[in-house]
Design a protein around this motif. Structure first.
Motif, short mmCIF file in Angstrom:
data_model
loop_
_atom_site.label_atom_id
_atom_site.label_comp_id
_atom_site.label_asym_id
_atom_site.label_seq_id
_atom_site.Cartn_x
_atom_site.Cartn_y
_atom_site.Cartn_z
N ARG A 408 -11.64 4.73 -8.98
CA ARG A 408 -11.22 4.58 -7.58
C ARG A 408 -10.97 3.11 -7.32
O ARG A 408 -11.85 2.28 -7.57
CB ARG A 408 -12.26 5.11 -6.59
CG ARG A 408 -11.70 5.15 -5.14
CD ARG A 408 -12.79 5.40 -4.10
NE ARG A 408 -13.49 6.63 -4.30
CZ ARG A 408 -13.22 7.79 -3.68
NH1 ARG A 408 -12.23 7.84 -2.81
NH2 ARG A 408 -13.95 8.87 -3.91
N GLU A 409 -9.79 2.80 -6.86
CA GLU A 409 -9.47 1.41 -6.58
C GLU A 409 -10.20 0.92 -5.33
O GLU A 409 -10.40 1.68 -4.38
CB GLU A 409 -7.96 1.24 -6.38
CG GLU A 409 -7.13 1.51 -7.62
CD GLU A 409 -5.64 1.34 -7.36
OE1 GLU A 409 -5.28 1.11 -6.18
OE2 GLU A 409 -4.85 1.43 -8.31
N GLU A 410 -10.57 -0.34 -5.35
CA GLU A 410 -11.13 -0.97 -4.15
C GLU A 410 -10.06 -1.02 -3.06
O GLU A 410 -8.89 -1.33 -3.33
CB GLU A 410 -11.59 -2.39 -4.49
CG GLU A 410 -12.09 -3.18 -3.30
CD GLU A 410 -12.33 -4.64 -3.64
OE1 GLU A 410 -12.93 -5.35 -2.82
OE2 GLU A 410 -11.89 -5.07 -4.73
N GLU A 411 -10.46 -0.68 -1.84
CA GLU A 411 -9.51 -0.80 -0.75
C GLU A 411 -9.22 -2.26 -0.43
O GLU A 411 -10.05 -3.15 -0.66
CB GLU A 411 -10.05 -0.11 0.51
CG GLU A 411 -10.01 1.40 0.46
CD GLU A 411 -10.38 2.03 1.79
OE1 GLU A 411 -10.14 3.24 1.95
OE2 GLU A 411 -10.92 1.33 2.67
N LYS A 412 -8.04 -2.49 0.12
CA LYS A 412 -7.64 -3.82 0.60
C LYS A 412 -7.57 -3.80 2.13
O LYS A 412 -7.63 -2.75 2.75
CB LYS A 412 -6.29 -4.21 -0.01
CG LYS A 412 -6.26 -4.15 -1.53
CD LYS A 412 -7.30 -5.07 -2.17
CE LYS A 412 -7.22 -5.03 -3.69
NZ LYS A 412 -8.30 -5.83 -4.33
N PHE A 413 -7.41 -4.99 2.71
CA PHE A 413 -7.35 -5.06 4.17
C PHE A 413 -6.25 -4.17 4.75
O PHE A 413 -6.42 -3.52 5.78
CB PHE A 413 -7.15 -6.50 4.63
CG PHE A 413 -8.36 -7.36 4.48
CD1 PHE A 413 -9.62 -6.91 4.85
CD2 PHE A 413 -8.25 -8.65 3.98
CE1 PHE A 413 -10.74 -7.70 4.72
CE2 PHE A 413 -9.37 -9.46 3.84
CZ PHE A 413 -10.61 -8.98 4.22
N ASP A 414 -5.09 -4.13 4.08
CA ASP A 414 -3.98 -3.33 4.60
C ASP A 414 -4.33 -1.85 4.68
O ASP A 414 -3.77 -1.11 5.50
CB ASP A 414 -2.73 -3.52 3.73
CG ASP A 414 -2.03 -4.84 4.01
OD1 ASP A 414 -2.35 -5.47 5.05
OD2 ASP A 414 -1.17 -5.24 3.22
N ASP A 415 -5.26 -1.40 3.82
CA ASP A 415 -5.66 0.01 3.86
C ASP A 415 -6.37 0.37 5.15
O ASP A 415 -6.43 1.55 5.53
CB ASP A 415 -6.58 0.33 2.67
CG ASP A 415 -5.86 0.22 1.33
OD1 ASP A 415 -4.72 0.72 1.24
OD2 ASP A 415 -6.43 -0.37 0.39
#
Length: 428
Positions: A408-415
């Motif tokens: 699972r990828e780490e979320e980014k601010f844009d998410d």
């Protein structure tokens, strides 16, 4: 101590044979790390224990504990069935390739359209109330559709009051006094009621409450069998079987647990002259709880009126300590050979006073930059995580044969902006 703690020659914590320091270098923190082999071992131990004493036995993994797609795929590979509690979980299971006959749905306060969705997927619904039964008959054509009922066995157990699911205070299940009426009405409406389900709570490490629940549930089943003329295809005693969280707790003797409970189950079948149905159990925590560790970095050591060890995760990442007062054992993952020397509070980075992973915990001397391992984070860890304080969700890594794989990828601010819409009149 039965907390599945392993170290290497560098005195680093290892997970599935992988060094946590190497994992952190590659993926950063906070990070959930999942041990594939441990999941397989836990499943096989559980399945083998019960099938040893009762051949017609199925495990329905309670996927609300951890819905990571890799975790569920591992259990699919093992031949496990799935217990679901929401249409989203049913959808996920079907996308992963679980057949309808390997999915059971137990809804609570469910909407009509949700029931119809589950029924249209040809998944057996475990009905929680008379209202749900009547409403289901309005949205689908019963026409022999197989259903089950969840009953309240009036037995309660669990590690916290919020985890108790039986008894007079529980919102789950139909009452014993209405069970016969429910099955008779189901038949009258055209359904084919084939199962009975109960669940008493979570975190159970003693066979006695479970035996009480089996006795109570089977007494209800025996009455339904006699008075509503029901031959059960399956009887499901739910899950709730616990794992050790504290160093002084012992791993449940699952073989003895299985033996005592199956013996009682068989006695009750004979007492009520019932055919032998398939026995279902729904472990969640037992299978995945000790298979994951939450790795966090120490970014602050603060001597205030108390000594606080500040980490880069909070209850948005692991809610259980704040929500349930739950104990999670914490280790100094990069210096496993160091002895505890002081009492500290291990705190998160959320703007809430209750954001603590531990209070007055006896730990080694900890410095900024150290890595802490918060153990037994596989059940109700990531699955209860949130974006509170506008913090992106962390990554998850699976350790397979000693090698880390990003699952699972780490979320980014844009998410954080996904699905949000600013009205035109508020745009600059």
């Amino acid at each position: 101590m039965d907390l599945n703690i392993k170290t290497n020659e560098k005195n680093h914590l290892t997970i599935g044979g992988a060094d946590v320091c190497d994992i952190v270098k590659e993926f950063g923190t906070p990070l959930y790390v999942i041990d594939e082999n441990r999941i397989r071992e836990n499943y096989q131990r559980f399945y083998n224990a019960f099938s040893k004493y009762y051949k017609d036995f199925k495990v329905f993994y309670a996927c609300k504990a951890n819905t990571n797609l890799a975790v569920m795929s591992i259990l699919k590979d093992e031949g496990c069935c799935i217990d679901t509690v929401s249409p989203g979980e049913v959808y996920t299971c079907k996308k992963l390739g679980f057949s309808s006959d390997k999915i059971l749905f137990t809804g609570n306060n469910i909407k009509n359209e949700e029931m119809k969705f589950v029924a249209d997927e040809d998944v057996v619904l475990n009905i929680d109330s008379m209202s749900a039964l009547k409403r289901l008959a309005e949205v689908i054509n019963p026409n022999g559709t197989k259903i089950s009922f969840r009953v309240n066995p009036m037995v309660e157990a669990g590690h916290h009051k919020h985890c108790i699911t039986g008894g007079v205070m529980a919102k789950f299940g139909i009452m014993e006094t209405e069970a016969v009426e429910a099955y008779k009405l189901a038949k009258k409406l055209g359904f084919n009621p084939v199962g009975m389900h109960s669940h008493i709570g979570s975190g159970i490490l003693d066979p006695e409450p479970f035996k009480l629940a089996i006795k109570s549930t089977m007494d209800i089943a025996g009455k339904v069998h006699k008075e509503a003329d029901i031959d059960f295809e399956f009887i499901d005693f739910g899950g709730g079987i616990g794992i050790p969280y504290t160093p002084d707790e012992k791993l449940l003797d699952i073989d003895n647990f299985a033996k005592e409970n199956v013996e009682l189950f068989k006695q009750k079948l004979q007492e009520y002259d019932m055919k032998e149905p398939t026995l279902y159990l729904e472990p969640g925590r037992y299978i995945v709880g000790d298979a994951s560790v939450l790795l966090v970095s120490v970014n602050s050591v603060k001597q205030s009126y108390r000594k606080f060890i500040g980490t880069d995760a909070g209850f948005n990442t692991l809610l259980r300590p704040t929500m349930y007062g739950s104990y999670h054992h914490i280790v100094l993952a990069n210096k496993m050979n160091e002895d505890p020397v002081e009492k500290v509070d291990v705190a998160g980075n959320v703007c809430e006073s209750g954001d603590l992973f531990a209070r007055d915990r006896f730990l080694p001397k900890i410095h900024e930059g150290d890595i802490l391992g918060i153990l037994n984070a596989g059940a109700y860890g990531f699955t209860m995580a949130s974006n509170y304080n506008s913090r992106p969700l962390p990554a998850e890594v699976l350790i397979s044969n000693g090698k880390p794989i990003l699952v699972r990828e780490e979320e980014k601010f844009d998410d954080l902006f996904n699905k949000q819409i600013i009205p035109d009149h508020l745009k600059n």
